[in-house]
Structures are given as C-alpha cells and as structure tokens.
Design an enzyme around this catalytic site. Structure first.
Site, short mmCIF file in Angstrom:
data_model
loop_
_atom_site.label_atom_id
_atom_site.label_comp_id
_atom_site.label_asym_id
_atom_site.label_seq_id
_atom_site.Cartn_x
_atom_site.Cartn_y
_atom_site.Cartn_z
N ASP A 99 -6.48 9.52 9.01
CA ASP A 99 -7.03 9.90 10.31
C ASP A 99 -6.93 11.40 10.58
O ASP A 99 -6.09 12.10 10.01
CB ASP A 99 -6.28 9.18 11.43
CG ASP A 99 -6.65 7.71 11.53
OD1 ASP A 99 -7.36 7.22 10.64
OD2 ASP A 99 -6.21 7.07 12.50
N HIS A 244 -2.32 10.09 7.71
CA HIS A 244 -3.07 11.18 8.34
C HIS A 244 -3.26 12.33 7.35
O HIS A 244 -2.35 12.64 6.57
CB HIS A 244 -2.34 11.70 9.58
CG HIS A 244 -2.17 10.66 10.64
ND1 HIS A 244 -1.19 9.70 10.59
CD2 HIS A 244 -2.89 10.41 11.77
CE1 HIS A 244 -1.29 8.90 11.64
NE2 HIS A 244 -2.32 9.30 12.37
#
Length: 279
Positions: A99, A244
């Site tokens: 992400d 992430h």
C-alpha cells in the site's frame, strides 16, 4: 519528510488494531453464493471479457478483513461488511499486497525482488504518489502486477462526504488508466475503514473491495525479523498479506520481503494475485 510524517500520524489512528492472522482465510466465499470460489475457465484466445456493473448488494463479505473505523470515530457506525476476496488457483496460494506507493526509495527494490522470483503482487497506490512517479506505476503494470486504488491522498473515508470519497477514488483511477491503459478493478480503503459510501461508490466505479488477512504492521517499524515472522507464522492457503512500499521509512519492509518470499516459495506456497470474476 512532511508527507511521511503526515501519513505516520494518520496511521497512528489504528495503532491498536491487531492482525487477524491466517485463521480467517478458511472461510473465503464467492459473491452471492455459499460455496468456495471456483476459478473461472480461461477465455478463448482473442476473446474480450465485458465488464458488467457491480452491485454492492452482491458482496458476501467473509472473512471480516477490514478493521472498521479507528476508535476516534467509532461513534459513526459503518456498514459492517468486509471486502470480498477471490484468489485464483488451488492449494497453497497466497497474495502479497503493498500500500501507499509508489515511492522511488522503496518500490523499485520491492519490484526487483518480485521479479527475481517471478512473483506477481498487488499494489494499492495513492493517486498523488502515482501521479508523481508514473514511471514506477508503469513498471508495475508492465511486469504483470495488479494496480489497485487506495484513494488519492489516503484520507479516513468515514469522515468524508460522498462527493469527496468519489473524487478520491475517481482521480486515482484516472491516473492509473492514463498510465497503465486500464482502470483499476480493486479498491482498498485507507486504514481498512469501510462504510456504505465506500462500498457503493467503489462499485459504481467498477471496483471490488479488497482488504487483508495478515497485517505485518510494518508501518510501525517493528524490525525486519518481526515482519518476517508475522508473514511466515500467518502463512496459510488463501491468506492476503498487507505490507507497505511507501508512507514512511520502509527499508525494513524491503529487507523482510527478501527473506520471507523465498521461504514461502520453498515451503510450497504459490504467490499470485486474485482473478476478477464477472457476471
């Protein structure tokens, strides 16, 4: 960096959320049925699959992989749904997702590692990052990864009106389409904070929601070994791993991927991406 600090402060809203682990993966259901998803047959050569409008009411949302709104906004009750997951393939299949990117400091290293092991992953990009680093966005698509929509500026959707939510989604989809040649088919709400508007507007824009079953909590910078342990301990068929590639200092995430990806493959896991089903 001011953007990193801002994202870190926003992420602190969900510091108390616990990773759900692999246990929820055993109950993955197809939309609108009580049966496990069966991968669709491959289309005939040259055939094009027509998109059909999505209806939020069709989502059978198990397991509950989104955490709902952070404690600060629990007074506003969201729709108690979780994103739908369809994983193609059978047996020991897992999905890796990243992400907040793309970020030129970390995304290239993650892409390099995935390429080394010929693995495809999902990248849920923020529009403002994607617009700035279009070369990385193009590389994701060129190398066969799935590019998903993670809003434009990573806001808490449960605090926004429908117009702003739609703008956050639509602007990001526009950038992805311009660079990658097609609009994203998957959407992930920042913080896993879903509400009725997020589901409905995502469906209006042709996207299905996707969350996770194993949260590495890598944004807390717990140490490379801890991230590796969370992935390896949570590994199970159907698991979706959240990591992430932007939003802060992500060197631990980069190093962890280099360690756990070959370990998963050596253990017999097939790391792939979900296949979208129509109809």
């Amino acid at each position: 960096m001011q953007k990193d600090q801002s994202l870190t402060r926003r992420r602190a809203l969900i510091a108390g959320a616990a990773a759900m682990g692999a246990a929820g993966a055993a109950g993955l259901f197809a939309a609108g049925t009580g049966n496990r998803t069966v991968p669709p047959a491959a289309p005939a050569a040259g055939a094009q699959t027509a998109r059909r409008p999505l209806r939020p009411s069709t989502y059978r949302l198990q397991p509950l992989t989104g955490y709902g709104p952070p404690p600060a906004v629990r007074g506003r009750t969201p729709v108690r749904r979780a994103p739908l997951l369809r994983v193609s393939g059978l047996g020991r299949t897992m999905v890796l997702t990243f992400d907040d990117g793309p970020d030129p400091r970390y995304t290239p290293d993650i892409l390099d590692t995935l390429a080394r092991y010929e693995v495809r992953a999902m990248f849920f990009v923020c529009g403002e990052m994607a617009a700035t680093h279009r070369d990385l966005l193009a590389r994701m698509a060129d190398e066969g990864h799935v590019v998903g929509n993670h809003t434009w500026s990573h806001p808490l959707l449960t605090r926004l009106g429908r117009g702003r939510i739609r703008s956050e989604m639509e602007r990001t989809s526009d950038v992805v389409e311009k660079v990658c040649g097609e609009r994203p088919e998957w959407f992930r709400a920042p913080y896993g904070a879903w509400n009725r508007a997020a589901f409905q507007l995502g469906a209006d824009l042709g996207m299905e929601p996707l969350a996770w079953t194993v949260d590495t909590l890598d944004w807390t910078e717990p140490g490379t070994r801890t991230i590796v342990d969370r992935v390896e301990n949570g590994a199970a068929p159907g698991v979706v791993v959240l990591s992430h590639d932007a939003g802060g200092e992500r060197s631990q995430s980069v190093r962890a991927l280099r360690a756990y990806l070959p370990a998963l493959l050596d253990s017999g896991y097939r790391v792939t991406v979900p296949r979208r089903q129509y109809g």
